[in-house]
Design a protein around this motif. Structure first.
Motif, PDB file in Angstrom:
ATOM      1  N   GLU A 413      -3.389  -2.091  -3.012  1.00  0.00           N
ATOM      2  CA  GLU A 413      -2.540  -1.639  -1.907  1.00  0.00           C
ATOM      3  C   GLU A 413      -3.380  -0.845  -0.922  1.00  0.00           C
ATOM      4  OE1 GLU A 413       1.318  -0.487  -2.262  1.00  0.00           O
ATOM      5  OE2 GLU A 413       1.796  -1.630  -4.068  1.00  0.00           O
ATOM      6  N   ASP A 415      -3.253   1.163   2.926  1.00  0.00           N
ATOM      7  CA  ASP A 415      -2.532   1.706   4.078  1.00  0.00           C
ATOM      8  C   ASP A 415      -3.547   2.115   5.131  1.00  0.00           C
ATOM      9  OD1 ASP A 415       0.022   1.335   3.180  1.00  0.00           O
ATOM     10  OD2 ASP A 415       0.233   3.338   2.323  1.00  0.00           O
ATOM     11  N   TRP A 417      -4.155   4.216   8.608  1.00  0.00           N
ATOM     12  CA  TRP A 417      -3.600   5.319   9.387  1.00  0.00           C
ATOM     13  C   TRP A 417      -4.454   5.547  10.626  1.00  0.00           C
ATOM     14  CZ3 TRP A 417       0.814   8.226   8.306  1.00  0.00           C
ATOM     15  CH2 TRP A 417       1.411   7.991   7.066  1.00  0.00           C
ATOM     16  N   LEU A 427       1.194   5.679  10.855  1.00  0.00           N
ATOM     17  CA  LEU A 427       0.994   4.583   9.916  1.00  0.00           C
ATOM     18  C   LEU A 427       0.914   3.282  10.708  1.00  0.00           C
ATOM     19  CD1 LEU A 427       0.844   3.498   7.005  1.00  0.00           C
ATOM     20  CD2 LEU A 427       3.340   3.297   7.063  1.00  0.00           C
ATOM     21  N   ASP A 429      -0.553   0.112   9.408  1.00  0.00           N
ATOM     22  CA  ASP A 429      -0.366  -1.125   8.656  1.00  0.00           C
ATOM     23  C   ASP A 429      -0.287  -0.801   7.173  1.00  0.00           C
ATOM     24  OD1 ASP A 429      -0.022  -3.798   8.180  1.00  0.00           O
ATOM     25  OD2 ASP A 429      -1.806  -4.443   9.269  1.00  0.00           O
ATOM     26  N   HIS A 430       0.449  -1.655   6.467  1.00  0.00           N
ATOM     27  CA  HIS A 430       0.549  -1.572   5.004  1.00  0.00           C
ATOM     28  C   HIS A 430       0.287  -2.965   4.454  1.00  0.00           C
ATOM     29  CE1 HIS A 430       1.922  -0.736   0.968  1.00  0.00           C
ATOM     30  NE2 HIS A 430       2.873  -1.656   1.078  1.00  0.00           N
ATOM     31  N   ALA A 569       8.604   0.553   8.160  1.00  0.00           N
ATOM     32  CA  ALA A 569       8.391   1.142   6.831  1.00  0.00           C
ATOM     33  C   ALA A 569       9.699   1.069   6.044  1.00  0.00           C
ATOM     34  CB  ALA A 569       7.916   2.584   6.961  1.00  0.00           C
ATOM     35  N   TRP A 573       8.622   2.043   0.290  1.00  0.00           N
ATOM     36  CA  TRP A 573       7.410   2.751   0.717  1.00  0.00           C
ATOM     37  C   TRP A 573       7.706   4.228   0.951  1.00  0.00           C
ATOM     38  CZ3 TRP A 573       5.463   5.731   4.576  1.00  0.00           C
ATOM     39  CH2 TRP A 573       4.071   5.851   4.656  1.00  0.00           C
ATOM     40  N   ALA A 605       2.023   4.890  -2.068  1.00  0.00           N
ATOM     41  CA  ALA A 605       1.986   5.284  -0.658  1.00  0.00           C
ATOM     42  C   ALA A 605       1.420   6.687  -0.496  1.00  0.00           C
ATOM     43  CB  ALA A 605       3.389   5.200  -0.055  1.00  0.00           C
ATOM     44  N   THR A 608      -2.487   6.475  -1.273  1.00  0.00           N
ATOM     45  CA  THR A 608      -3.284   5.894  -0.195  1.00  0.00           C
ATOM     46  C   THR A 608      -3.325   6.814   1.018  1.00  0.00           C
ATOM     47  OG1 THR A 608      -1.324   4.640   0.515  1.00  0.00           O
ATOM     48  CG2 THR A 608      -2.903   3.510  -0.921  1.00  0.00           C
ATOM     49  N   ARG A 609      -2.251   7.553   1.257  1.00  0.00           N
ATOM     50  CA  ARG A 609      -2.262   8.526   2.347  1.00  0.00           C
ATOM     51  C   ARG A 609      -3.318   9.600   2.085  1.00  0.00           C
ATOM     52  NH1 ARG A 609      -0.854  10.938   7.434  1.00  0.00           N
ATOM     53  NH2 ARG A 609      -1.297  13.130   7.097  1.00  0.00           N
TER      54      ARG A 609
END
Length: 687
Positions: A413, A415, A417, A427, A429-430, A569, A573, A605, A608-609
């Protein structure tokens, strides 16, 4: 045998009659004591009255001055909200699991004691009562159980006093005809597995230790004692809640049908359950506290409470997957007149303001609700309400991109930013790549992401400046892939727990990598990330309020750190972004520490943030000066270029640039500051 001076009783004469018709008569029972024997016999064959626990308490329970503020005969009418709970504890009720999440001092423990008395008197069987510690069990036996037995005539003859020589009756064990009551502590694994139990009374379960003598969850161990009784068992779980996410009674209540006590408004008759938010008082005058009806909004004075409680009823507000599990919640707002008044609740709430420990105690003991530690994110529904429609893939404020990649067993996964001034973030893209670290195709897809670009609102395109990839799962594969891509764009990271870190990101340190099946010493560079620090920062940024349309139209800038979420989103997510909370835990010695704990299983989520934020920190975004931000804005076309001293370089006047520039210029690449060459010092004697 000499005849007695008194004639036999009618019952005796009946038994002396020829009942078989064969001329034989029953034995002569006209002796001293026959009346008592026959009376006991007739009492024994008489069926017990069909009583509920509350009816038994009203008829047989007496409160001692040693254990109650209001001694005398027990009256369920004093606390009408306990009637249905005690009915659910009765044998005729189908419920097998009863959860009660409540405020302090609303009578819950006395309801449990009534159940104990009922079991001893009317429904004998093995019963286990569990308190947080063995010492608390001993105090409960002396302070509550002994007065219950000694002051209630119906129980006094059935249980021998603890001081007797009967080995079956001690401070923690009470035998009675047909059953036994054992008291123990949740910290004693031996006590929890001592016997099978049809009835379980688990009091203050949120104060239980996480493990009983390192043998497992005390509630689970206790419930294992009742499995052989199948549908005949009763489990009563009671507690004042503690911390959200750690509270066992909250978990039990949420798994139940979540019953609330609805009372009528004396003005309009609307049935409603009492919420603290509707308790109103004049500023600085808690003595004016009154409740505002949620229908007519008229103020309800507290003297109406008695009639409201008498007319109240429990109503389920949720659906339980287990039809035999019922749950109840009650706050101190329902305390009968003479116990906890609305004025006292208002005073205690005002006194707690500004002190987290006092606020926590007030929320637990007054509202019967869990405490949310600082660092907790807003609810995901609130985040859903504040989503925005971006005018481009990268809005105007975004000046460079970083990405965080989380490696799972069956997927990767990612993400992406965008970051701007004041560490505002968007944000962009995911991406979910199917296939785990053992899939070459998954690594190939991740490699393609490094070459992709996203379009800025001013037409420029931006690649990912830096991607931080987690090494917590299959670290060797991550190291090999990162080495192949080059450590300038890809940074392997490892999360560290705890808050006592001098810096949120440290490194890099050199670790071994495996390349083509060959071990390469110091072949990869690893960065260590204090995830707790960045999680606190993320949740602090999420609590920032969005600007109103009027403020935005007036040109007011968003606050630093603002997190902007796109309208695409989805709920899953968003739930992952707020999947953890900061809690305070204590070890066996009582020392407190803070740690992040999951509220749900999936939290990719949030991870990854954190990794994307660590990548921005590694790039130096926290330390850039005004000149660096102006250069990034120039690349994106956000601000006019600022000429440098020599008229060349990135900040050169575009008029002097080549007229054949591509239509989509590359942006989001912070210029690297060349390292200052270290001067070598040569000692005098070596010159």
């Amino acid at each position: 045998m000499s005849e007695t001076s008194s004639p036999p009783s009618p019952t005796s004469r009946f038994l002396l009659n020829d009942e078989d018709g064969d001329g034989d008569t029953a034995p002569d029972l006209s002796f001293d004591g026959a009346e008592d024997m026959l009376r006991a016999w007739s009492r024994g064959i008489r069926p017990d009255p069909d009583l509920t626990v509350s009816e038994w308490a009203d008829k047989h329970r007496w409160l001692s001055s040693r254990a109650a503020a209001e001694p005398g005969r027990y009256r369920t009418a004093r606390t009408p909200y306990l009637r249905e709970i005690m009915e659910a504890l009765s044998p005729g009720h189908p419920a097998q699991r009863i959860s009660f999440m409540k405020a302090a001092q609303v009578g819950a423990t006395e309801a449990g004691n009534n159940w104990i008395g009922f079991v001893i008197h009317h429904a004998p069987g093995p019963m286990l009562a569990v308190l947080p510690t063995v010492e608390m069990a001993k105090r409960a036996s002396r302070g509550r159980l002994d007065p219950l037995i000694s002051d209630s005539p119906a129980l006094r003859d059935r249980v021998s006093p603890a001081r007797s020589r009967d080995a079956g009756n001690s401070m923690l064990s009470k035998e009675f005809p047909g059953g036994i009551l054992v008291l123990t502590g949740a910290n004693s694994a031996t006590g929890l597995r001592s016997m099978p139990a049809r009835y379980l009374f688990l009091d203050e379960i949120d104060a239980y230790p996480p493990s009983a003598d390192e043998e497992g969850d005390p509630v689970t161990l206790a419930e294992a004692r009742s499995t052989t009784f199948a549908h005949r068992r009763k489990v009563f779980l009671v507690s004042t809640p503690t911390i959200r996410g750690l509270s066992r009674i909250e978990q039990e209540f949420e798994a139940s049908d979540q019953r609330r006590f609805f009372v009528p408004c004396p003005h309009c008759g609307t049935m409603q359950w009492l919420e603290f938010e509707r308790l109103r008082w004049e500023k600085g005058k808690p003595e004016t506290a009154a409740y505002a009806c949620n229908a007519c909004d008229q103020l309800i004075a507290e003297h109406h409470k008695t009639a409201m409680l008498e007319a109240g009823e429990w109503r389920a507000t949720a659906f339980s997957a287990d039809p035999h599990h019922v749950g109840y919640h009650l706050s101190a707002l329902y305390s009968p007149i003479g116990w906890k008044s609305w004025e006292q609740i208002a005073r205690e709430w005002l006194a707690a303001q500004g002190n987290d420990e006092m606020l926590r105690a007030a929320r637990n003991t007054l509202l019967g609700e869990t405490w949310v530690e600082r660092g907790e994110a807003p609810e995901w529904q609130r985040l859903a309400d504040r989503r925005e429609a971006f005018d481009a893939q990268i809005p105007e404020g975004g000046l460079f991109l970083t990405a965080g990649a989380d490696i799972q067993k069956d997927r990767i996964e990612v993400d992406i930013w965008a970051w701007g001034r004041g560490l505002q973030s968007w944000l962009v893209d995911h991406i979910v790549i199917p296939g785990g670290p053992d899939s070459p195709a998954a690594w190939a897809e991740l490699r393609k992401i490094l070459t992709r670009t996203w379009q800025h609102a001013h037409g420029a395109v931006m690649p990912i400046a830096k991607l931080a990839i987690d090494t917590g799962y299959e670290a060797a594969a991550v190291y090999a892939w990162a080495r192949a891509q080059g450590f300038e764009q890809v940074v392997p990271v490892k999360g560290l727990e705890g808050f006592n870190r001098a810096t949120p990101v440290s490194g890099p340190t050199f670790v071994d990598a495996t390349v083509c099946g060959r071990r390469l010493r110091r072949g990869a560079r690893l960065w260590s990330v204090a995830t707790a620090t960045f999680k606190i920062e993320t949740y602090r940024f999420l609590r920032l309020e969005r600007l109103s349309d009027e403020e935005r139209a007036a040109g007011q800038p968003d606050p630093p750190g603002m997190i902007h979420l796109p309208d695409w989103a989805d709920s899953e997510w968003l739930k992952q972004l707020v999947a953890e909370q900061l809690v305070t835990v204590r070890n066996k010695r009582g020392y407190a520490r803070q740690e992040w704990q999951k509220l749900r299983e999936r939290n990719e989520a949030l991870d990854t943030r954190v990794y994307a934020r660590a990548a921005a920190w590694i790039m130096g975004a926290d330390r850039w000066d005004e000149r660096m931000w102006r250069q990034l804005e120039d690349q994106a076309g956000v601000a006019p270029p600022v000429p440098d001293a020599g008229g060349t370089g990135i900040n050169a006047n575009p008029a002097s640039a080549d007229a054949t520039d591509p239509p989509a210029r590359q942006a989001g690449a912070p210029p690297t500051t060349p390292r200052r060459k270290r001067q070598t010092y040569t000692p005098r004697f070596m010159r």
